[in-house]
Scaffold this motif. Structure first.
Motif, PDB file in Angstrom:
ATOM      1  N   ASP A 154      -7.914  -6.674  14.039  1.00  9.72           N
ATOM      2  CA  ASP A 154      -9.040  -6.136  13.263  1.00  9.72           C
ATOM      3  C   ASP A 154     -10.211  -7.105  13.149  1.00  9.72           C
ATOM      4  OD1 ASP A 154      -7.045  -7.567  11.703  1.00  9.72           O
ATOM      5  OD2 ASP A 154      -8.240  -7.114   9.944  1.00  9.72           O
TER       6      ASP A 154
ATOM      7  N   GLU B  92      -0.562   9.004  -4.285  1.00  7.01           N
ATOM      8  CA  GLU B  92      -1.721   8.693  -5.149  1.00  7.01           C
ATOM      9  C   GLU B  92      -1.371   8.903  -6.626  1.00  7.01           C
ATOM     10  OE1 GLU B  92      -1.815  10.791  -2.520  1.00  7.01           O
ATOM     11  OE2 GLU B  92      -2.825   9.402  -1.137  1.00  7.01           O
TER      12      GLU B  92
ATOM     13  N   LEU C 147       0.097   5.813  -7.912  1.00  9.19           N
ATOM     14  CA  LEU C 147      -0.885   4.740  -8.133  1.00  9.19           C
ATOM     15  C   LEU C 147      -1.598   4.898  -9.468  1.00  9.19           C
ATOM     16  CD1 LEU C 147      -2.871   4.116  -4.819  1.00  9.19           C
ATOM     17  CD2 LEU C 147      -1.361   2.533  -6.040  1.00  9.19           C
TER      18      LEU C 147
ATOM     19  N   GLY D  26      -9.343  -5.931   6.145  1.00 11.26           N
ATOM     20  CA  GLY D  26      -8.028  -6.582   6.176  1.00 11.26           C
ATOM     21  C   GLY D  26      -7.986  -7.938   5.477  1.00 11.26           C
TER      22      GLY D  26
ATOM     23  N   ASN E 272      -3.224  -6.922   9.592  1.00  8.41           N
ATOM     24  CA  ASN E 272      -3.655  -8.224   9.100  1.00  8.41           C
ATOM     25  C   ASN E 272      -3.044  -8.430   7.704  1.00  8.41           C
ATOM     26  OD1 ASN E 272      -5.017 -10.445   8.234  1.00  8.41           O
ATOM     27  ND2 ASN E 272      -7.037  -9.741   8.879  1.00  8.41           N
TER      28      ASN E 272
ATOM     29  N   ASP F  68      -1.954   4.402  11.090  1.00  9.96           N
ATOM     30  CA  ASP F  68      -2.212   4.349  12.545  1.00  9.96           C
ATOM     31  C   ASP F  68      -1.630   3.108  13.214  1.00  9.96           C
ATOM     32  OD1 ASP F  68      -4.176   3.104  10.911  1.00  9.96           O
ATOM     33  OD2 ASP F  68      -5.640   3.050  12.536  1.00  9.96           O
ATOM     34  N   ILE F  69      -1.414   2.036  12.451  1.00 15.81           N
ATOM     35  CA  ILE F  69      -0.880   0.813  13.082  1.00 15.81           C
ATOM     36  C   ILE F  69       0.446   0.374  12.451  1.00 15.81           C
ATOM     37  CG2 ILE F  69      -3.102  -0.084  13.913  1.00 15.81           C
ATOM     38  CD1 ILE F  69      -3.109  -1.936  11.399  1.00 15.81           C
TER      39      ILE F  69
ATOM     40  N   GLY G 102       0.151   8.211   3.114  1.00 13.69           N
ATOM     41  CA  GLY G 102       0.271   8.521   4.534  1.00 13.69           C
ATOM     42  C   GLY G 102       0.218  10.024   4.731  1.00 13.69           C
TER      43      GLY G 102
ATOM     44  N   ALA H 124       0.872  -1.182   0.000  1.00 12.95           N
ATOM     45  CA  ALA H 124       0.000   0.000   0.000  1.00 12.95           C
ATOM     46  C   ALA H 124       0.900   1.220   0.000  1.00 12.95           C
ATOM     47  CB  ALA H 124      -0.887   0.026   1.237  1.00 12.95           C
TER      48      ALA H 124
HETATM   49  P1  NAD Z   1      -6.750   2.393   5.363  1.00 14.92           P
HETATM   50  O1  NAD Z   1      -7.364   1.281   4.597  1.00 14.92           O
HETATM   51  O2  NAD Z   1      -5.298   2.516   5.307  1.00 14.92           O
HETATM   52  O3  NAD Z   1      -7.192   2.290   6.903  1.00 14.92           O
HETATM   53  C1  NAD Z   1      -8.547   2.345   7.337  1.00 14.92           C
HETATM   54  C2  NAD Z   1      -8.663   1.661   8.703  1.00 14.92           C
HETATM   55  O4  NAD Z   1      -8.543   0.249   8.525  1.00 14.92           O
HETATM   56  C3  NAD Z   1      -7.552   2.046   9.692  1.00 14.92           C
HETATM   57  O5  NAD Z   1      -8.092   2.073  10.984  1.00 14.92           O
HETATM   58  C4  NAD Z   1      -6.537   0.930   9.577  1.00 14.92           C
HETATM   59  O6  NAD Z   1      -5.792   0.719  10.737  1.00 14.92           O
HETATM   60  C5  NAD Z   1      -7.442  -0.256   9.254  1.00 14.92           C
HETATM   61  N1  NAD Z   1      -6.753  -1.237   8.401  1.00 14.92           N
HETATM   62  C6  NAD Z   1      -6.478  -1.114   7.090  1.00 14.92           C
HETATM   63  N2  NAD Z   1      -5.816  -2.186   6.650  1.00 14.92           N
HETATM   64  C7  NAD Z   1      -5.681  -2.996   7.698  1.00 14.92           C
HETATM   65  C8  NAD Z   1      -5.060  -4.263   7.884  1.00 14.92           C
HETATM   66  N3  NAD Z   1      -4.452  -4.920   6.886  1.00 14.92           N
HETATM   67  N4  NAD Z   1      -5.075  -4.815   9.125  1.00 14.92           N
HETATM   68  C9  NAD Z   1      -5.673  -4.198  10.147  1.00 14.92           C
HETATM   69  N5  NAD Z   1      -6.282  -2.999  10.030  1.00 14.92           N
HETATM   70  C10 NAD Z   1      -6.275  -2.407   8.832  1.00 14.92           C
HETATM   71  O7  NAD Z   1      -7.475   3.726   4.824  1.00 14.92           O
HETATM   72  P2  NAD Z   1      -7.148   5.246   5.168  1.00 14.92           P
HETATM   73  O8  NAD Z   1      -6.846   5.403   6.606  1.00 14.92           O
HETATM   74  O9  NAD Z   1      -8.265   6.001   4.556  1.00 14.92           O
HETATM   75  O10 NAD Z   1      -5.861   5.582   4.307  1.00 14.92           O
HETATM   76  C11 NAD Z   1      -4.527   5.585   4.830  1.00 14.92           C
HETATM   77  C12 NAD Z   1      -3.576   5.873   3.692  1.00 14.92           C
HETATM   78  O11 NAD Z   1      -3.630   4.841   2.732  1.00 14.92           O
HETATM   79  C13 NAD Z   1      -3.907   7.163   2.927  1.00 14.92           C
HETATM   80  O12 NAD Z   1      -2.708   7.841   2.662  1.00 14.92           O
HETATM   81  C14 NAD Z   1      -4.541   6.686   1.642  1.00 14.92           C
HETATM   82  O13 NAD Z   1      -4.360   7.567   0.587  1.00 14.92           O
HETATM   83  C15 NAD Z   1      -3.793   5.388   1.429  1.00 14.92           C
HETATM   84  N6  NAD Z   1      -4.501   4.413   0.573  1.00 14.92           N
HETATM   85  C16 NAD Z   1      -3.719   3.690  -0.261  1.00 14.92           C
HETATM   86  C17 NAD Z   1      -4.296   2.712  -1.046  1.00 14.92           C
HETATM   87  C18 NAD Z   1      -3.394   1.914  -1.955  1.00 14.92           C
HETATM   88  O14 NAD Z   1      -2.193   1.904  -1.753  1.00 14.92           O
HETATM   89  N7  NAD Z   1      -3.927   1.238  -2.942  1.00 14.92           N
HETATM   90  C19 NAD Z   1      -5.655   2.465  -0.974  1.00 14.92           C
HETATM   91  C20 NAD Z   1      -6.418   3.195  -0.064  1.00 14.92           C
HETATM   92  C21 NAD Z   1      -5.824   4.176   0.714  1.00 14.92           C
END
Ligand code: NAD
Length: 358
Positions: free
Chosen positions: A336, A90, A93, A263, A295, A287-288, A76, A73
């Motif tokens: 999660d 982004e 991507l 996840g 996961n 955040d994690i 941030g 991914a």
């Molecule tokens: P996120 O999916 O990263 O997180 C959303 C929530 O889900 C958070 O609380 C996170 O801790 C939890 N979470 C996500 N994946 C998890 C996992 N594998 N295991 C456990 N918990 C999990 O979405 P967001 O917070 O909106 O975005 C964070 C960053 O990620 C941003 O910079 C965004 O632009 C980027 N992003 C990247 C992609 C990609 O790389 N394709 C897709 C979506 C968002």
């Protein structure tokens, strides 16, 4: 066989979940007699930090020289919208999807049997099982059409977004859907809004032409509003769902929510000729990050898709999926997906358990 895999570890939890996935891929290689060569590709916020841009020159060429691309991914808060476009993750991507010509986005939404109580739908609905593949057109339609905003003499500002689809664009995504259905339960549901939109009427005509070429695949037209309803009423009825870009954007999020956790869900984006790109549907979870809490299952299941669709190794893909299901059935849970009181394991331990199961 030897396969060359481009690894975009990326930002946040990306490196942790990719690490575990590589261990699983190597384990599959050991068991089934394949070898893998990994090519690290720097992309995302980490690339901005290292070389000043999120999509360094040559990224697409390096990926094109591989058999498949696995992405953790990117993104941030450190590389937010206040930064210039070339520094934002982004941008990278969108650029890689364009450069690899990835016009088909595949998102399976499957309710893992051990987690059926995480499904927000009625128990009877969840018990019937959910196992569908959303095939979304990714490079056409209203997101890429001509847009405009202008002042009118009497109605204030006006804005337009053009939705255009050509027969070529519809046919290539439709063909993909029928081919995938042949690898699954032989059913295609094509989603459109043909009672209103001209693009949908063309979409439907092309799909009907294709359906005649695949008599072994059951075919149906579903209006998008009805599809949104059916996904919560009876998602078990769907096998392959194919649709245009914007409908797919919305419906694929709806479909993933009915299966529970973010996840757990993998995805693939593919084109013709260039390697396909596999990634979890979630983001970089800053955040994690770095806490051994993420996961890794969505990324590990993305690797299963890579075996199935890029390497045409179905038994290997099945082995990964079965290993994940066994880990969940045996009660292993990352934070999660854990219910209160359940023992929680970290990213690395989950990776190890899945490797042991293979
Ligand atoms: P996120 O999916 O990263 O997180 C959303 C929530 O889900 C958070 O609380 C996170 O801790 C939890 N979470 C996500 N994946 C998890 C996992 N594998 N295991 C456990 N918990 C999990 O979405 P967001 O917070 O909106 O975005 C964070 C960053 O990620 C941003 O910079 C965004 O632009 C980027 N992003 C990247 C992609 C990609 O790389 N394709 C897709 C979506 C968002």
């Amino acid at each position: 066989m030897n396969y060359k895999i481009a690894l975009i570890r990326g930002d946040g939890i990306g490196p942790e979940i990719v690490n575990e996935t590589v261990k699983v891929i190597d384990k599959v290689g050991e068991k089934f007699g394949h070898t893998f060569e990994y090519v690290d590709v720097l992309m995302g916020g980490c690339a901005t930090d290292a070389v000043g841009v999120s999509y360094p020159a040559g990224t697409a060429e390096t990926c094109k020289a591989c058999d498949a691309v696995l992405l953790g991914a990117v993104g941030g808060p450190r590389w937010g919208s206040d930064k210039p476009a070339e520094q934002r993750p982004e941008t990278a991507l969108l650029a890689i999807r364009k450069d690899l010509g990835l016009y088909a986005n595949l998102r399976p939404a499957a309710l893992r049997p051990a987690l059926s109580d995480a499904c927000p739908l009625k128990k009877e609905t969840a018990e019937k099982g959910i196992d569908l593949l959303m095939v979304r057109e990714l490079t056409g339609g209203i997101y890429f059409g001509k847009r405009d905003k202008y002042q009118t003499p009497d109605r204030g500002m006006e804005a337009t977004d053009l939705m255009a689809y050509s027969e070529m664009e519809i046919e290539r995504i439709g063909r993909r859907a029928f081919e995938f259905a042949r690898l699954r339960r032989h059913k295609v549901s094509s989603v459109d809004k043909a009672n209103v939109l001209e693009t949908s009427r063309l979409w439907r005509a092309v799909m009907h032409r294709l359906a005649a070429e695949y008599p072994d695949v059951q075919y149906e037209d579903v209006l998008v509003d009805n599809c949104a309803m059916q996904l919560v009423r009876d998602p078990g009825q769907f096998d392959v769902v194919v649709t245009e870009n914007m409908f797919g954007d919305i419906l694929s999020d709806e479909a993933s929510m009915v299966t529970g956790s973010i996840g757990l869900l993998p995805s693939a984006s593919m084109g013709d000729g260039a390697p396909a790109l596999y990634e979890p549907i979630h983001g970089s979870a800053p955040d994690i990050a770095g806490q051994d809490k993420a996961n890794p299952i969505a990324t590990i299941l993305s690797a299963a898709m890579m075996f199935r669709y890029s390497f045409h190794l179905a038994a290997e893909a099945d082995a990964i999926e079965a290993a994940v299901d066994k880990a969940l059935a045996d009660g292993w849970r990352t934070a999660d997906i854990a219910k209160p009181g359940e023992t929680v394991i970290g990213t690395r331990r989950m990776g190890e358990v899945i490797c042991e199961n293979i």
